[in-house]
Design a protein around this motif. Structure first.
Motif, PDB file in Angstrom:
ATOM      1  N   ALA A 411       0.834  -1.207   0.000  1.00 57.46           N
ATOM      2  CA  ALA A 411       0.000   0.000   0.000  1.00 57.46           C
ATOM      3  C   ALA A 411       0.864   1.250   0.000  1.00 57.46           C
ATOM      4  CB  ALA A 411      -0.929  -0.006   1.213  1.00 57.46           C
ATOM      5  N   GLU A 412       1.948   1.210   0.763  1.00 54.68           N
ATOM      6  CA  GLU A 412       2.845   2.371   0.813  1.00 54.68           C
ATOM      7  C   GLU A 412       3.504   2.598  -0.545  1.00 54.68           C
ATOM      8  OE1 GLU A 412       7.030   3.692   2.982  1.00 54.68           O
ATOM      9  OE2 GLU A 412       5.753   2.188   3.941  1.00 54.68           O
ATOM     10  N   PHE A 413       4.011   1.524  -1.153  1.00 57.81           N
ATOM     11  CA  PHE A 413       4.643   1.641  -2.468  1.00 57.81           C
ATOM     12  C   PHE A 413       3.637   2.125  -3.508  1.00 57.81           C
ATOM     13  CE2 PHE A 413       8.762  -0.940  -3.401  1.00 57.81           C
ATOM     14  CZ  PHE A 413       9.502   0.171  -3.065  1.00 57.81           C
ATOM     15  N   SER A 414       2.410   1.603  -3.440  1.00 62.67           N
ATOM     16  CA  SER A 414       1.382   1.987  -4.407  1.00 62.67           C
ATOM     17  C   SER A 414       1.074   3.477  -4.310  1.00 62.67           C
ATOM     18  CB  SER A 414       0.115   1.171  -4.164  1.00 62.67           C
ATOM     19  OG  SER A 414      -0.917   1.580  -5.028  1.00 62.67           O
ATOM     20  N   GLY A 415       0.890   3.965  -3.084  1.00 67.27           N
ATOM     21  CA  GLY A 415       0.616   5.386  -2.907  1.00 67.27           C
ATOM     22  C   GLY A 415       1.766   6.253  -3.360  1.00 67.27           C
ATOM     23  N   ASP A 416       2.994   5.827  -3.018  1.00 64.10           N
ATOM     24  CA  ASP A 416       4.171   6.597  -3.429  1.00 64.10           C
ATOM     25  C   ASP A 416       4.327   6.593  -4.945  1.00 64.10           C
ATOM     26  OD1 ASP A 416       4.701   7.063  -0.763  1.00 64.10           O
ATOM     27  OD2 ASP A 416       6.146   5.430  -0.588  1.00 64.10           O
ATOM     28  N   TYR A 417       4.075   5.446  -5.560  1.00 65.35           N
ATOM     29  CA  TYR A 417       4.197   5.345  -7.015  1.00 65.35           C
ATOM     30  C   TYR A 417       3.204   6.258  -7.710  1.00 65.35           C
ATOM     31  CZ  TYR A 417       4.390   3.158 -11.652  1.00 65.35           C
ATOM     32  OH  TYR A 417       4.526   2.934 -12.999  1.00 65.35           O
TER      33      TYR A 417
END
Length: 978
Positions: A411-417
């Motif tokens: 979820a963190e990577f998705s939001g950052d991406y």
């Protein structure tokens, strides 16, 4: 009249205008233009524009050059709002409508959701129908930008730009595919080859990179590979020749200069052999290359490959050739390390002045996320086709769904991406240029911030971006470099099928003594449909390999199962095993190496978390331990049993911490001795706090002796102590109360799970003397009856716990006894006589003197007696010798030139290796051992704990015997004078 300009300027500033005077003048000019309508009435629409000044200038330019096209838009508030939003965010699109004012009509109505791939393709192909190359080129580019204009309007007005980002990327990729399809249609129609041969040439354009993944940017190279197959009536070589012309013409219609500016570059450099390779290859040629010559990075690039334009059958044929090879590539030697190295090279080649403004390539940029996701896919996708998605966000979701990455991390990577991609989109939309650099100009940063819809000022955008970069880099380093990836990549396919008929044979082959029982443990860990079972199915094959590298894989697997059962669905445990940098391998190593640790884990399973962070493995300072003890006593002030239980739990926990730290080389043997001694002191203070309630009215203290006194305890060492009390008004009952304190103390410290042995054998008169004495009694005894060995024992005495004044008085008394002003030759002879007696009488029957760790030749006893004799002889005049630590006293003796440095080093080496072997034996078996084992299996296990390579039993034995032999020579010469 004077207030209106001021109020107008204030309004303009509030809306975001920077060039206030110029903007006011332009607005007044527009208002005065016949037919233009009152622009002042629509000023609020500029408040939503990325750059209101640029939007206003664009309107002025349109009105100047194409008033008939613009005036209708100015009279329609929704149309004008959409137009201002687009031209305020994109100079490139503003120039497009200035070149083609008729395209303004595209913004008259709500553009709606992006079109489907098929709709884009049909519209662009229709736009070039019947046109020659030049006219087709212009028509293609105008129609492409028409759709781009509508897509940008939808994107910029979307209430959630992060949610819209995937749809925008997919639409841009579909639009690129449609442009290539239209360009290929023109190329086929205008080709100079016979029509039948052109028709029989089946050319496919394979999309790569972001276009292949349907996550394209507004202005990006479109990476492609061309594949051709020959139909009826044409030879393969002829089809390749025609296909090459068609590919070249297709690219030319998109990227060469023309009446309408180029769209983007068609980049075919990912093809076999890159720029040096043939532009177009047949399917057979592709197969030969990828099967024999392709490098690892080429397979990584093919993860995102998909047919983009041209002959769909040939495109699918290309995938059929390459995709199996892609998902086998991670099992190549060094694959993971090569991918990691490639990412590092990308970062290293960024120009120094661009590193801090790179949104894509820099640390914490898009590449960190993309490389991480692709590496996870390639490693786990080799055995699990559920994670073989082309797009980054889809792959992240699938990796999380199937347990290969934590949901929180995904979820963190998705939001950052999404955030980084929105920033990248706005950077490129700004001028329709291919860029990944954040501008340094604050005004341009402000424009980008407002265009994202996520910030309103440059400072807000930059702060958000910097925070995101740090988070991305941290997560990238954790996931991209985790050892599990390399380990999984190296597993052959059959290693993941542990339920086959050959499973027991394979387990036996890698070192499991009871493979049938091992299979039962594996089934218990991996059966079911829970997320835990899914994650364990990935972990277990790798952990089995790591356990097999240990001395006892069977016990290691049993301990791992027990630990997993104890922690259940605890999220941090599974996350740590999967994602941490080495914790899973460390855990496997210690479980297969130490029954002692396995037993401690059963009571303190949460201690596994410490293996993830060396800071957690550091011994806790004595002050911290004592604070915890005081808190326990305060919390259980009226419940002795609860207090004693809490103290036992704390002791077991801290000994587990120290055992793990020692096994993974966070601490050395000297630090180990201090740490274990501190734990013992804290435990005794807590126990005495409970027991002393039974001795109210007396002062009571405990003196540390022996290795405990020297701060040199090992695993399994007894705690040598003396008990002392002082009557403080209790009269004749003082001795009775002191004895009661000791009895209660022994009961409180009794621990079946982790025995705690208190040894008072060094007291006056030894085991024949009273267990506890008053200070007065100690003084009388030492003044009248003390023997040399008792003075020698006091050399390692130090205060442990109890009443401070009493402890200080006892140590003052001890100093008078242990550091005599005169220590004659007769006294020295007595020490030597006792040592010889110890060697002959206390060494167990049939024990090999060369192998006994405590009493053998050149072992602990030799070193300690040697040092203690020097202390008795010289401590009165050499203050540095007044230390209870054997090693510190040895160093002081060398500094005082009482022993040569070479001799001191030999004694030190012997003391260290004997101490290390003794502790390692306890870790290995969970039992105290005083002799170097003869059994080669046991000896090899101990050697591994001492950081020897496997099968080093003979080497450890040789090292130990040589080291102690040299120490014995020093001892005999210096102690006996022989």
């Amino acid at each position: 009249m004077t207030s209106r300009p001021a109020s107008t300027l204030t309004l303009l500033a509030r809306l975001g205008f920077s060039e206030l005077t110029s903007a006011r003048q332009t607005i007044e000019a527009l208002d005065a233009t016949p037919g233009a309508g009152g622009i002042t009435e629509h000023l609020e629409v500029f408040g939503r524009a990325a750059d209101p000044d640029r939007a206003l200038r664009a309107l002025q330019a349109l009105l100047d050059r194409h008033p008939d096209a613009l005036v209708p838009a100015l009279e329609d508030s929704e149309w004008m709002r959409r137009l201002v939003r687009v031209v305020g965010a994109s100079e490139g699109l503003a120039q497009f409508v200035l070149r083609h004012p008729g395209e303004l009509r595209q913004l008259q109505s709500d553009p709606g959701e992006p079109l489907s791939s098929e709709a884009y393709r049909a519209d662009l192909v229709a736009a070039v129908e019947g046109l020659d190359a030049d006219a087709g080129q212009t028509a293609l580019r105008v129609r492409y930008r028409r759709h781009l204009l509508r897509l940008a309007a939808w994107d910029l007005e979307h209430p959630d730009p992060l949610a819209a980002m995937p749809a925008v990327g997919a639409a841009l990729a579909d639009l690129a595919g449609a442009a290539l399809e239209a360009g290929l249609a023109v190329a086929r129609r205008t080709a100079t080859f016979p029509a039948a041969e052109v028709a029989a040439t089946r050319l496919a354009i394979i999309g790569m990179g972001k276009c292949g993944a349907r996550e394209l940017n507004y202005l990006s190279d479109v990476d492609v590979i061309y594949a051709v197959d020959a139909g009826d009536g044409v030879e393969v070589a002829r089809a390749v020749e025609i296909g090459t012309r068609l590919a070249t013409a297709t690219a030319r219609s998109i990227q060469e200069p023309g009446i309408e500016p180029p769209l983007w570059e068609v980049d075919a450099n990912l093809r076999p052999e890159g720029k040096d390779g043939a532009l177009v290859r047949s399917l057979d040629s592709h197969r030969a290359y990828y099967e024999r010559w392709a490098k690892n990075w080429e397979f990584q690039a093919l993860v995102k490959a998909r047919p983009l334009a041209g002959d769909h059958g040939v495109g699918e044929g290309f995938l059929a050739i390459t995709q199996p090879l892609v998902w086998d590539s991670s099992q190549r030697d060094g694959f993971v390390e090569q991918v990691q190295g490639m990412r590092e090279r990308v970062t290293a080649h960024i120009p120094a002045d661009e590193v801090d403004v790179q949104v894509k390539l820099g640390p914490g940029g898009l590449r960190d996320i993309e490389f991480t996701v692709q590496l996870l896919q390639l490693v786990h996708g080799a055995h699990d086709d559920r994670v073989r998605q082309r797009d980054t966000l889809g792959a992240l979701a699938s990796l999380a769904d199937h347990g290969y990455i934590g949901r929180a991390e995904a979820a963190e990577f998705s939001g950052d991406y999404r955030l980084l991609r929105v920033i990248e989109h706005r950077l490129q939309l700004d001028r329709l240029t291919r860029t990944h650099l954040m501008p340094r100009d604050p005004e341009r940063q402000r424009s980008i911030a407002r265009a994202t819809g996520l910030a309103t000022t440059a400072d807000e955008l930059m702060a958000q971006w910097q925070t995101t970069k740090l988070a991305v880099r941290s997560l990238h380093e954790k996931l991209f470099y985790r050892p599990l990836l390399s380990a999984v990549a190296k597993l052959p396919d059959e290693q993941l099928a542990l339920t086959s008929d050959q499973a027991e044979a394979r387990l036996a082959a890698i070192g499991f003594a009871d493979p049938a029982r091992a299979l039962q443990h594996i089934a218990a860990l991996t059966s079911g449909v829970s997320r835990r079972a899914a994650i364990q199915r990935t972990l277990v094959p790798v952990i089995l390999q790591w356990l097999a590298d240990g001395a006892d894989p069977d016990h290691g697997l049993l301990a791992f199962r027990r630990l997993s059962d104890a922690l259940g669905e605890t999220h941090w445990f599974l996350r740590m095993l999967r994602d941490s940098s080495g914790a899973a391998q460390r855990l496997s190593s210690v479980l297969a190496a130490s029954r002692f640790v396995g037993g401690l884990f059963e009571r303190t399973p949460e201690g596994a978390a410490w293996l993830e962070d060396d800071a957690e493995l550091q011994p806790r300072p004595l002050t911290t331990l004592l604070d915890e003890v005081r808190a326990i006593l305060a919390r259980h002030a009226v419940d002795d049993d609860a207090a004693a239980k809490a103290l036992r739990v704390a002791r077991r926990r801290e000994i587990l911490r120290i055992a793990l730290a020692a096994m993974v080389d966070v601490i050395n043997v000297e630090q180990l001795g201090v740490a274990l001694s501190d734990i013992t002191t804290a435990y005794l203070q807590g126990a005495l706090g409970i027991a002393h309630r039974y001795g109210d009215g007396i002062e009571f203290g405990i003196i540390a002796m022996g290795r405990y006194g020297g701060g040199e305890l090992g695993f399994g060492s007894d705690a040598d102590i003396l008990y002392v009390f002082r009557d403080a008004g209790a009269g004749d009952d003082a001795a009775t109360m002191a004895q009661r304190v000791v009895t209660r103390l022994v009961a409180v410290t009794d621990d079946i799970r982790l025995p705690f042995e208190l040894d008072a054998g060094l007291r006056p008169e030894g085991r024949n003397g009273p267990l506890v004495r008053s200070l007065t009694s100690y003084r009388a005894y030492y003044e009248r009856w003390s023997l040399t060995w008792e003075a020698q024992a006091l050399l390692r005495a130090r205060p442990a716990t109890g009443d401070e004044a009493l402890l200080a008085d006892f140590m003052a008394l001890a100093d008078e006894v242990r550091y005599p002003a005169e220590f004659g030759e007769a006294d020295a002879r007595e020490v030597r006589r006792i040592k010889a007696r110890v060697e002959s009488e206390r060494l167990p029957q049939a024990a090999d003197p060369a192998r006994h760790l405590k009493l053998g030749r050149g072992s602990l006893s030799d070193v300690e007696w040697f040092v203690q004799l020097l202390q008795l002889q010289h401590a009165a005049r050499v203050p540095a010798l007044r230390t209870p630590s054997t090693l510190r006293a040895l160093a002081a003796a060398a500094d005082a030139e009482l022993i040569t440095p070479r001799a001191a080093e030999r004694l030190r080496a012997a003391w260290l290796i004997a101490s290390r072997v003794r502790s390692a034996a306890m870790l290995w078996t969970g039992k105290t051992a005083d002799a170097l084992p003869l059994d080669r299996t046991q000896l090899d296990a101990i050697a591994r704990l001492l950081a020897y390579p496997p099968k080093s039993a003979a080497q450890l034995e040789e090292d130990y015997l040589r080291t102690t032999r040299l120490a014995r020579q020093v001892f005999e010469k210096g102690f006996y004078g022989s």
